[in-house]
Design a protein around this motif. Structure first.
Motif, PDB file in Angstrom:
ATOM      1  N   ASP A   1       0.983  -1.167   0.088  1.00 55.80           N
ATOM      2  CA  ASP A   1      -0.133   0.062  -0.084  1.00 55.80           C
ATOM      3  C   ASP A   1       0.746   1.108  -0.016  1.00 55.80           C
ATOM      4  O   ASP A   1       2.044   1.407   0.503  1.00 55.80           O
ATOM      5  CB  ASP A   1      -0.799   0.164   1.199  1.00 55.80           C
TER       6      ASP A   1
ATOM      7  N   TYR B   1       0.335   5.626   0.449  1.00 56.40           N
ATOM      8  CA  TYR B   1      -0.411   6.737   1.045  1.00 56.40           C
ATOM      9  C   TYR B   1       0.129   7.685   0.754  1.00 56.40           C
ATOM     10  O   TYR B   1       1.321   7.994   0.867  1.00 56.40           O
ATOM     11  CB  TYR B   1      -1.097   6.573   2.431  1.00 56.40           C
TER      12      TYR B   1
ATOM     13  N   GLU C   1      -3.140  10.736  -9.008  1.00 54.34           N
ATOM     14  CA  GLU C   1      -4.061   9.705  -8.888  1.00 54.34           C
ATOM     15  C   GLU C   1      -4.240   8.911 -10.284  1.00 54.34           C
ATOM     16  O   GLU C   1      -4.155   7.416 -10.158  1.00 54.34           O
ATOM     17  CB  GLU C   1      -5.145   9.762  -8.064  1.00 54.34           C
TER      18      GLU C   1
ATOM     19  N   ARG D   1      -1.215  -0.765  -4.077  1.00 52.37           N
ATOM     20  CA  ARG D   1      -2.584   0.022  -3.979  1.00 52.37           C
ATOM     21  C   ARG D   1      -2.360   1.405  -3.573  1.00 52.37           C
ATOM     22  O   ARG D   1      -1.864   1.765  -2.387  1.00 52.37           O
ATOM     23  CB  ARG D   1      -3.493  -0.686  -3.080  1.00 52.37           C
TER      24      ARG D   1
ATOM     25  N   ARG E   1      -3.585   5.281  -2.206  1.00 55.30           N
ATOM     26  CA  ARG E   1      -4.837   5.891  -1.702  1.00 55.30           C
ATOM     27  C   ARG E   1      -4.114   7.216  -1.157  1.00 55.30           C
ATOM     28  O   ARG E   1      -2.987   7.409  -0.946  1.00 55.30           O
ATOM     29  CB  ARG E   1      -5.287   4.837  -0.539  1.00 55.30           C
TER      30      ARG E   1
END
Length: 213
Positions: free
Chosen positions: A169, A171, A187, A200, A202
């Motif tokens: 992940d 961020y 994004e 992923r 975010r």
């Protein structure tokens, strides 16, 4: 552990009732300081480091400990044992979190702009905050705090960095200068519509939290 973003580059990590704050600078929501037990500072730029806020927090909370590089520590002279100097290769415990230190220098902005020290922090062997550098820590990273917008990087740099670190992940941090259009553009390249990263991606709005583990 719980990750909460407090604007631009600052995050707070919490587990077992203990709170660790990383890079509370001049753009940080002051709620980040609530209940803080320890602070990590990657480098001296105003958006990552506020001398006034740190001195105020240290005075209000004598048990607060601060880990940072030697350049920032010099600006906190007088706080005694509340401040500890750390550098690449070090390992220590801060408020019950296990920390290892990676990297030594800020990313190059321009050959005519002097570089300053910058250290990245890997927390509990899973979450990495690189500060203002695209440091590859040389250890597995589950969650990467990705500096998505800076004078020293391009979207292409971010794609290559995510591919090399290969976290599960990522961020977004370091996004305080982006408007909604810029946020969507980044994004679009780092998410599913982009050229492909193993991660992923975010973005947390200020004050929002996510569970890391």
């Amino acid at each position: 552990m719980e990750l909460t973003k407090f604007g631009h580059a600052c995050v707070r990590l919490e587990k077992d009732g203990r709170r660790l704050v990383i890079d509370p600078g001049g753009l940080t929501d002051q709620r980040a300081w609530e209940g803080a037990d320890a602070v990590l500072v990657t480098h001296e730029h105003f958006d990552h480091f506020s001398e006034e806020a740190l001195r105020r927090a240290a005075a209000a909370r004598p048990g607060l400990r601060i880990w940072t590089n030697s350049s920032v520590a010099k600006r906190l002279d007088g706080l005694g044992t509340q401040v500890a100097v750390t550098g690449e290769g070090d390992a220590f415990s801060a408020a019950g979190f296990d920390i290892t230190v990676h990297g030594a220098w800020h990313a190059v902005i321009h050959p005519d702009v002097p570089r300053i020290p910058n250290v990245g922090f890997l927390v509990d062997g899973t979450l990495f905050h690189p500060g203002d550098a695209l440091t590859v820590p040389g250890a597995p990273v589950g969650t990467l705090l990705l500096p998505v917008h800076a004078p020293w990087s391009t979207v292409g740099d971010l794609i290559d960095y995510l591919r090399e670190v290969a976290p599960r992940d990522a961020y977004a941090v370091h996004d305080g200068a982006l408007n909604d259009t810029g946020t969507a553009m980044v994004e679009g390249f780092l998410g599913e519509r982009g050229p492909g990263v193993p991660t992923r991606y975010r973005r947390l709005a200020p004050g929002m939290s996510a569970w890391i583990g």
